[in-house]
Write an enzyme that holds these catalytic residues in place. Structure first.
Site, PDB file in Angstrom:
ATOM      1  N   GLN A  68      31.453  47.183  42.967  1.00  0.00           N
ATOM      2  CA  GLN A  68      32.480  46.201  42.594  1.00  0.00           C
ATOM      3  C   GLN A  68      33.720  46.395  43.475  1.00  0.00           C
ATOM      4  O   GLN A  68      34.231  47.514  43.593  1.00  0.00           O
ATOM      5  CB  GLN A  68      32.867  46.379  41.120  1.00  0.00           C
ATOM      6  CG  GLN A  68      33.885  45.359  40.663  1.00  0.00           C
ATOM      7  CD  GLN A  68      34.545  45.665  39.320  1.00  0.00           C
ATOM      8  OE1 GLN A  68      35.398  44.926  38.874  1.00  0.00           O
ATOM      9  NE2 GLN A  68      34.186  46.740  38.676  1.00  0.00           N
ATOM     10  N   CYS A  98      40.378  40.885  36.569  1.00  0.00           N
ATOM     11  CA  CYS A  98      41.177  42.002  36.056  1.00  0.00           C
ATOM     12  C   CYS A  98      42.579  41.533  35.661  1.00  0.00           C
ATOM     13  O   CYS A  98      43.294  40.918  36.459  1.00  0.00           O
ATOM     14  CB  CYS A  98      41.280  43.103  37.110  1.00  0.00           C
ATOM     15  SG  CYS A  98      42.200  44.533  36.516  1.00  0.00           S
ATOM     16  N   LYS A 139      32.806  37.619  39.375  1.00  0.00           N
ATOM     17  CA  LYS A 139      33.069  37.648  37.940  1.00  0.00           C
ATOM     18  C   LYS A 139      34.456  37.070  37.716  1.00  0.00           C
ATOM     19  O   LYS A 139      35.406  37.471  38.392  1.00  0.00           O
ATOM     20  CB  LYS A 139      32.992  39.081  37.423  1.00  0.00           C
ATOM     21  CG  LYS A 139      33.190  39.197  35.924  1.00  0.00           C
ATOM     22  CD  LYS A 139      32.639  40.520  35.419  1.00  0.00           C
ATOM     23  CE  LYS A 139      32.897  40.716  33.951  1.00  0.00           C
ATOM     24  NZ  LYS A 139      34.304  40.941  33.649  1.00  0.00           N
TER      25      LYS A 139
HETATM   26  C1  LIG Z   1      38.430  48.948  29.450  1.00  0.00           C
HETATM   27  C2  LIG Z   1      37.915  47.746  30.178  1.00  0.00           C
HETATM   28  C3  LIG Z   1      37.792  47.767  31.550  1.00  0.00           C
HETATM   29  C4  LIG Z   1      37.317  46.636  32.244  1.00  0.00           C
HETATM   30  N1  LIG Z   1      37.158  46.710  33.611  1.00  0.00           N
HETATM   31  C5  LIG Z   1      36.662  45.635  34.287  1.00  0.00           C
HETATM   32  C6  LIG Z   1      36.446  45.694  35.679  1.00  0.00           C
HETATM   33  O1  LIG Z   1      36.640  46.708  36.338  1.00  0.00           O
HETATM   34  N2  LIG Z   1      35.968  44.575  36.297  1.00  0.00           N
HETATM   35  C7  LIG Z   1      35.698  43.415  35.624  1.00  0.00           C
HETATM   36  O2  LIG Z   1      35.276  42.447  36.243  1.00  0.00           O
HETATM   37  N3  LIG Z   1      35.886  43.348  34.294  1.00  0.00           N
HETATM   38  C8  LIG Z   1      36.340  44.425  33.607  1.00  0.00           C
HETATM   39  N4  LIG Z   1      36.498  44.366  32.255  1.00  0.00           N
HETATM   40  C9  LIG Z   1      36.066  43.162  31.520  1.00  0.00           C
HETATM   41  C10 LIG Z   1      34.638  43.326  31.007  1.00  0.00           C
HETATM   42  O3  LIG Z   1      33.715  43.415  32.060  1.00  0.00           O
HETATM   43  C11 LIG Z   1      34.238  42.129  30.100  1.00  0.00           C
HETATM   44  O4  LIG Z   1      34.351  40.953  30.870  1.00  0.00           O
HETATM   45  C12 LIG Z   1      35.128  42.003  28.869  1.00  0.00           C
HETATM   46  O5  LIG Z   1      35.271  43.249  28.217  1.00  0.00           O
HETATM   47  C13 LIG Z   1      34.551  40.986  27.866  1.00  0.00           C
HETATM   48  O6  LIG Z   1      33.222  41.284  27.552  1.00  0.00           O
HETATM   49  P1  LIG Z   1      32.791  42.098  26.228  1.00  0.00           P
HETATM   50  O7  LIG Z   1      33.281  41.329  25.043  1.00  0.00           O
HETATM   51  O8  LIG Z   1      31.297  42.174  26.338  1.00  0.00           O
HETATM   52  O9  LIG Z   1      33.469  43.444  26.287  1.00  0.00           O
HETATM   53  C14 LIG Z   1      36.977  45.466  31.541  1.00  0.00           C
HETATM   54  C15 LIG Z   1      37.110  45.445  30.151  1.00  0.00           C
HETATM   55  C16 LIG Z   1      37.562  46.560  29.466  1.00  0.00           C
HETATM   56  C17 LIG Z   1      37.675  46.505  27.956  1.00  0.00           C
END
Ligand SMILES: Cc1cc2nc3c(=O)[nH]c(=O)nc-3n(C[C@H](O)[C@H](O)[C@H](O)COP(=O)(O)O)c2cc1C
Length: 310
Positions: A68, A98, A139
């Site tokens: 990534q 992000c 993403k």
């Molecule tokens: C602690 C944390 C770190 C994350 N880091 C990234 C990241 O590095 N890159 C990214 O595209 N999304 C990141 N996300 C977003 C997640 O990939 C995801 O899109 C988001 O949590 C919603 O999905 P979920 O409900 O399945 O958690 C992060 C989310 C959280 C909670």
């Protein structure tokens, strides 16, 4: 149907990818982000974030892990992508979601969603820089402050011929506030019929998955926090498991996680990460909410050993 383990900075590290790959149910994973500013990162940076590069770009149990990248300058991101591929990455995942203030201030992550053309430029530059067979993926969130540009954003990704698009169905401003707006994913799919779209956000249970499928029309999904809260959720969705017992998690998964985290970095890291995972498990298991009250007081491995056997 494919299930992706969504990237989570500071959560889905090498240790978690290794454990979740052994649990099963996940078809692909994404590394923590490698930040691209103005230079080519040295190989050691890629190896630190993505140790899988030394094992053919896959976890030890064989799940592909895409590198990534997070940055705002297409040329520089493209150069870093090319190096990641030289080092063995099987694919590139570009982060346009992000929400972190420091990242957005330095022109990265969700900040780019404010000018959809920038996504097209970035994806195109990266596609031109890496070997043709390498999938270049994106993403996104639904927008920065609001959802007015969502169709333009999706079309920019589609026109760049990205390999696939994971959509976290919220804007940057919405943070992680429920609900995720899955209906916007359906619209993206309608507007971009040639773009493989993967639904993401708030799929906490098998029932959520079924509802998400119905609303979005996607068959592929990505799981982030729910994966941490329910370690066999992907298997359950694929009809291959019932929910793990809290006992199994405590006796089998946590000990291996703690030892592996300590070996990967150090004891302090292992204690911190254990607190984090136990807290997330509390979303599914009341037992872990209780356990978290004890674990959160641990200062070191000796304290942790008194609570969890490993
Ligand atoms: C602690 C944390 C770190 C994350 N880091 C990234 C990241 O590095 N890159 C990214 O595209 N999304 C990141 N996300 C977003 C997640 O990939 C995801 O899109 C988001 O949590 C919603 O999905 P979920 O409900 O399945 O958690 C992060 C989310 C959280 C909670």
């Amino acid at each position: 149907m494919k299930i992706y383990l969504a990237p989570m900075e500071g959560v889905v590290d090498w240790v978690i990818r290794d454990i979740y790959s052994r649990i099963g149910g996940y078809d692909e994973m994404v590394s923590e982000f490698v930040r691209v500013t103005t230079q080519l990162n040295p190989p050691k940076v890629f190896h630190r974030y993505v140790p899988e590069l030394k094992t053919d770009g896959k976890t030890l149990a064989g799940t592909p892990v895409y590198v990534q990248l997070l940055g705002g300058d297409p040329i520089c991101v493209a150069e870093n992508a090319a190096l990641a591929c030289e080092l063995g990455s099987l694919g590139i995942d570009l982060n346009f979601g992000c929400p972190a203030k420091t990242v957005n201030r330095h022109d990265g992550g969700a900040a780019l969603l404010q000018r959809p053309r920038r996504l097209y430029d970035m994806i195109t530059a990266v596609k031109n820089a890496v070997p043709e067979h390498i999938p270049v993926c994106a993403k996104i969130r639904l927008g920065y402050n609001d959802k007015t540009l969502v169709n333009e954003i999706a079309k920019a990704v589609s026109e760049s011929q990205a390999h696939r698009l994971i959509v976290h169905a919220r804007t940057k401003k919405e943070g992680y506030k429920p609900p995720a707006h899955w209906e916007f994913i359906a619209k993206i799919k309608e507007d971009c019929p040639n773009l493989p779209v993967i639904a993401n956000g708030d799929i906490w249970t098998v029932e959520d998955y079924k509802r998400c499928l119905k609303i979005t029309g996607c068959k592929d999904i990505a799981l982030g926090r729910p994966a941490m809260a329910m370690p066999d959720l992907a298997l359950q969705i694929k009809g291959q498991a019932k929910q793990f017992s809290h006992d199994f998690i405590e006796k089998e998964l946590l000990p291996s996680f703690i030892t592996s985290s300590a070996n990967f970095k150090d004891n302090k890291y292992a204690v911190r990460r254990t607190k984090q995972w136990v807290k997330l498990l509390g979303r599914t298991y009341p037992y872990y909410t209780e356990l978290f009250h004890k674990v959160k007081l641990c200062q070191n491995m000796e304290d942790l050993k008194k609570i969890i056997s490993f």
